[in-house]
Design a protein around this motif. Sequence first.
Motif, PDB file in Angstrom:
ATOM      1  N   SER A 112       0.775  -1.240   0.000  1.00  0.00           N
ATOM      2  CA  SER A 112       0.000   0.000   0.000  1.00  0.00           C
ATOM      3  C   SER A 112       0.806   1.289   0.000  1.00  0.00           C
ATOM      4  O   SER A 112       0.263   2.329  -0.356  1.00  0.00           O
ATOM      5  CB  SER A 112      -0.950   0.006   1.205  1.00  0.00           C
ATOM      6  N   ARG A 113       2.083   1.286   0.382  1.00  0.00           N
ATOM      7  CA  ARG A 113       2.841   2.535   0.494  1.00  0.00           C
ATOM      8  C   ARG A 113       3.951   2.570  -0.547  1.00  0.00           C
ATOM      9  O   ARG A 113       4.948   1.844  -0.438  1.00  0.00           O
ATOM     10  CB  ARG A 113       3.435   2.673   1.889  1.00  0.00           C
ATOM     11  N   PHE A 114       3.779   3.434  -1.547  1.00  0.00           N
ATOM     12  CA  PHE A 114       4.741   3.528  -2.647  1.00  0.00           C
ATOM     13  C   PHE A 114       4.917   4.974  -3.082  1.00  0.00           C
ATOM     14  O   PHE A 114       4.021   5.796  -2.914  1.00  0.00           O
ATOM     15  CB  PHE A 114       4.258   2.708  -3.855  1.00  0.00           C
ATOM     16  N   ILE A 162       9.069   2.887  -9.452  1.00  0.00           N
ATOM     17  CA  ILE A 162       8.327   2.811  -8.202  1.00  0.00           C
ATOM     18  C   ILE A 162       9.316   2.634  -7.060  1.00  0.00           C
ATOM     19  O   ILE A 162      10.266   1.864  -7.174  1.00  0.00           O
ATOM     20  CB  ILE A 162       7.331   1.625  -8.214  1.00  0.00           C
ATOM     21  N   GLN A 163       9.073   3.346  -5.967  1.00  0.00           N
ATOM     22  CA  GLN A 163       9.866   3.174  -4.753  1.00  0.00           C
ATOM     23  C   GLN A 163       8.962   2.633  -3.661  1.00  0.00           C
ATOM     24  O   GLN A 163       7.873   3.164  -3.423  1.00  0.00           O
ATOM     25  CB  GLN A 163      10.495   4.482  -4.288  1.00  0.00           C
ATOM     26  N   CYS A 164       9.422   1.578  -3.007  1.00  0.00           N
ATOM     27  CA  CYS A 164       8.686   1.023  -1.880  1.00  0.00           C
ATOM     28  C   CYS A 164       8.737   2.023  -0.730  1.00  0.00           C
ATOM     29  O   CYS A 164       9.805   2.512  -0.376  1.00  0.00           O
ATOM     30  CB  CYS A 164       9.297  -0.317  -1.455  1.00  0.00           C
ATOM     31  N   GLY A 165       7.584   2.320  -0.153  1.00  0.00           N
ATOM     32  CA  GLY A 165       7.514   3.253   0.961  1.00  0.00           C
ATOM     33  C   GLY A 165       7.969   2.654   2.272  1.00  0.00           C
ATOM     34  O   GLY A 165       8.113   3.365   3.261  1.00  0.00           O
ATOM     35  N   SER A 166       8.209   1.345   2.309  1.00  0.00           N
ATOM     36  CA  SER A 166       8.669   0.693   3.537  1.00  0.00           C
ATOM     37  C   SER A 166      10.177   0.476   3.550  1.00  0.00           C
ATOM     38  O   SER A 166      10.856   0.873   4.478  1.00  0.00           O
ATOM     39  CB  SER A 166       7.979  -0.660   3.714  1.00  0.00           C
ATOM     40  N   CYS A 167      10.708  -0.180   2.506  1.00  0.00           N
ATOM     41  CA  CYS A 167      12.141  -0.515   2.509  1.00  0.00           C
ATOM     42  C   CYS A 167      12.979   0.399   1.621  1.00  0.00           C
ATOM     43  O   CYS A 167      14.199   0.385   1.713  1.00  0.00           O
ATOM     44  CB  CYS A 167      12.355  -1.978   2.115  1.00  0.00           C
TER      45      CYS A 167
END
Length: 79
Positions: free
Chosen positions: A15-17, A59-64
């Motif tokens: 969900s977080r990107f 796309i960038q992962c919002g977590s890692c």
Amino acid sequence: MAHPYLCPNCKTNRSRFNIIEQHATSVKLHPQTGDVVQQFTSEDLDPFHVPYRGPERRIQCGSCGLIEEEQMFIKRAAQ
């Protein structure tokens, strides 16, 4: 068309990107100073200048924080 994403690295984030839109600017730089000497459009590139052929978005992962092409996240979510 919207697609679900799943981070291929942390494998939990759905969900977080961050969507990174890429807009290439073709330029010719002065070899010693690095100043922009000439700016090109895609129609008037000189014969020695290869046009940008990379992805329009990443796309960038919002977590890692992993940054990859959009297809990597789409394919991981489809598995």
